[in-house]
Design a protein around this motif. Structure first.
Motif, mmCIF file in Angstrom:
data_model
loop_
_atom_site.group_PDB
_atom_site.id
_atom_site.type_symbol
_atom_site.label_atom_id
_atom_site.label_comp_id
_atom_site.label_asym_id
_atom_site.label_seq_id
_atom_site.Cartn_x
_atom_site.Cartn_y
_atom_site.Cartn_z
ATOM 1 N N ALA A 133 21.661 26.642 4.475
ATOM 2 C CA ALA A 133 20.667 27.712 4.589
ATOM 3 C C ALA A 133 19.409 27.380 3.785
ATOM 4 N N ALA A 134 19.557 26.588 2.732
ATOM 5 C CA ALA A 134 18.419 26.248 1.880
ATOM 6 C C ALA A 134 17.606 25.064 2.395
ATOM 7 N N ASN A 135 18.079 24.359 3.407
ATOM 8 C CA ASN A 135 17.384 23.163 3.893
ATOM 9 C C ASN A 135 16.296 23.562 4.896
ATOM 10 N N LEU A 136 15.197 24.018 4.374
ATOM 11 C CA LEU A 136 14.112 24.530 5.200
ATOM 12 C C LEU A 136 13.400 23.422 5.971
ATOM 13 N N ARG A 144 10.891 22.929 15.718
ATOM 14 C CA ARG A 144 9.879 22.126 16.416
ATOM 15 C C ARG A 144 10.428 21.482 17.683
ATOM 16 N N ILE A 145 11.728 21.167 17.711
ATOM 17 C CA ILE A 145 12.293 20.539 18.910
ATOM 18 C C ILE A 145 12.844 21.572 19.892
ATOM 19 N N GLY A 146 12.568 22.849 19.636
ATOM 20 C CA GLY A 146 12.906 23.895 20.587
ATOM 21 C C GLY A 146 14.238 24.576 20.358
ATOM 22 N N MET A 147 14.885 24.298 19.243
ATOM 23 C CA MET A 147 16.172 24.927 18.964
ATOM 24 C C MET A 147 15.944 26.337 18.417
ATOM 25 N N THR A 148 16.924 27.201 18.636
ATOM 26 C CA THR A 148 16.833 28.567 18.136
ATOM 27 C C THR A 148 18.081 28.904 17.333
ATOM 28 N N ARG A 149 17.911 29.875 16.461
ATOM 29 C CA ARG A 149 18.994 30.304 15.568
ATOM 30 C C ARG A 149 19.289 31.775 15.814
ATOM 31 N N ASN A 150 20.571 32.085 15.920
ATOM 32 C CA ASN A 150 21.029 33.460 15.928
ATOM 33 C C ASN A 150 21.740 33.661 14.592
ATOM 34 N N PRO A 151 21.209 34.484 13.694
ATOM 35 C CA PRO A 151 21.832 34.657 12.378
ATOM 36 C C PRO A 151 23.311 35.033 12.446
ATOM 37 N N ALA A 152 23.747 35.622 13.549
ATOM 38 C CA ALA A 152 25.168 35.961 13.695
ATOM 39 C C ALA A 152 26.042 34.698 13.768
ATOM 40 N N ASP A 153 25.433 33.539 14.083
ATOM 41 C CA ASP A 153 26.178 32.268 14.152
ATOM 42 C C ASP A 153 26.279 31.569 12.803
ATOM 43 N N ASP A 154 25.508 32.025 11.811
ATOM 44 C CA ASP A 154 25.546 31.386 10.492
ATOM 45 C C ASP A 154 26.955 31.486 9.925
ATOM 46 N N PHE A 155 27.322 30.543 9.072
ATOM 47 C CA PHE A 155 28.709 30.465 8.616
ATOM 48 C C PHE A 155 28.797 29.799 7.253
ATOM 49 N N ASP A 156 29.922 29.981 6.619
ATOM 50 C CA ASP A 156 30.243 29.259 5.393
ATOM 51 C C ASP A 156 31.044 28.031 5.778
ATOM 52 N N ASP A 157 30.566 26.868 5.368
ATOM 53 C CA ASP A 157 31.232 25.604 5.680
ATOM 54 C C ASP A 157 32.561 25.556 4.938
ATOM 55 N N PRO A 158 33.676 25.533 5.665
ATOM 56 C CA PRO A 158 34.977 25.546 4.998
ATOM 57 C C PRO A 158 35.284 24.264 4.215
ATOM 58 N N THR A 159 34.505 23.203 4.450
ATOM 59 C CA THR A 159 34.742 21.946 3.737
ATOM 60 C C THR A 159 33.888 21.810 2.481
ATOM 61 N N ALA A 160 32.934 22.714 2.289
ATOM 62 C CA ALA A 160 32.026 22.628 1.148
ATOM 63 C C ALA A 160 32.546 23.460 -0.013
ATOM 64 N N PRO A 161 32.303 22.984 -1.233
ATOM 65 C CA PRO A 161 32.692 23.783 -2.392
ATOM 66 C C PRO A 161 31.808 25.021 -2.511
ATOM 67 N N GLU A 162 32.262 25.984 -3.281
ATOM 68 C CA GLU A 162 31.425 27.160 -3.544
ATOM 69 C C GLU A 162 30.086 26.686 -4.100
ATOM 70 N N GLY A 163 29.026 27.333 -3.678
ATOM 71 C CA GLY A 163 27.701 26.971 -4.163
ATOM 72 C C GLY A 163 26.719 26.832 -3.016
ATOM 73 N N PRO A 164 25.581 26.184 -3.273
ATOM 74 C CA PRO A 164 24.490 26.158 -2.299
ATOM 75 C C PRO A 164 24.797 25.380 -1.013
ATOM 76 N N ASN A 168 25.671 27.920 5.601
ATOM 77 C CA ASN A 168 25.056 27.083 6.625
ATOM 78 C C ASN A 168 24.475 27.913 7.754
ATOM 79 N N VAL A 169 23.500 27.319 8.439
ATOM 80 C CA VAL A 169 22.893 27.918 9.613
ATOM 81 C C VAL A 169 23.179 27.027 10.816
ATOM 82 N N LEU A 170 23.258 27.659 11.984
ATOM 83 C CA LEU A 170 23.545 26.957 13.224
ATOM 84 C C LEU A 170 22.409 27.207 14.207
ATOM 85 N N TYR A 171 21.831 26.124 14.699
ATOM 86 C CA TYR A 171 20.790 26.193 15.719
ATOM 87 C C TYR A 171 21.361 25.636 17.016
#
Length: 179
Positions: A133-136, A144-164, A168-171
């Motif tokens: 989510a922080a990788n702006l 720019r390449i035409g992808m779109t994001r639906n915030p309802a698709d955003d998720f917590d990466d189950p493989t990542a440790p707690e923290g930043p 994650n966001v999904l486009y």
């Protein structure tokens, strides 16, 4: 191995000469900021071996990216199957460039070419992109390449440790009628 070309870039197979600059990228805290731990030279070299093996097996994957005018290796771009432990399935587009290549439009240029390959050659119905989510910067490329994001698709990466790195966001982008 299929090579892709843009006006300024060549997306190609990996070479032994790519290993040192790839390792430098993976040891750079700014490049790895949204990816996790820095990689050792051995880990970095092993990632290239995996990339090439997957590419050889499937016919697509992570291409090495070089600047056509100079032959300089600047990173990677390509397509990969979404990891099994993610809360969705599909094919993901991605890119990673060395810091000196940032801000020149290379990621957008490479990603557009990869999208065309994915839709026209592989005939994929949809291509996904994931980042923290922080990788702006990456999110800007996705838009720019035409992808779109639906915030309802955003998720917590189950493989990542707690923290930043966890949030994650999904486009998405679907193959259009012109493809």
């Amino acid at each position: 191995m299929t090579e892709l070309h843009t006006d300024r870039l060549t997306l190609r197979g990996w070479r032994d000469s790519d290993l040192a600059p790839w390792a430098s990228m993976n040891a750079d805290p700014e490049v790895r900021e949204h990816l996790g731990d820095l990689l050792t030279r051995e880990q970095s070299d092993a990632s290239v071996a995996r990339f090439q093996a997957e590419f050889d097996r499937r016919g697509h994957g992570w291409w090495a990216v070089e600047v056509r005018a100079t032959g300089e290796f600047i990173g990677f771009a390509g397509l990969d199957r979404v990891d099994d432990d993610m809360p969705f399935t599909g094919v993901e587009i991605g890119w990673r460039l060395a810091r000196p290549a940032w801000g020149r439009g290379y990621a957008t240029e490479a990603a557009r070419t990869v999208l065309v390959y994915g839709f026209e050659t592989l005939e994929l119905p949809e291509i996904l992109a994931v980042t923290t989510a922080a990788n702006l910067r990456s999110q800007a490329v996705m838009r720019r390449i035409g992808m779109t994001r639906n915030p309802a698709d955003d998720f917590d990466d189950p493989t990542a440790p707690e923290g930043p790195l966890r949030s994650n966001v999904l486009y998405r982008i679907r193959r259009g009628p012109r493809m």
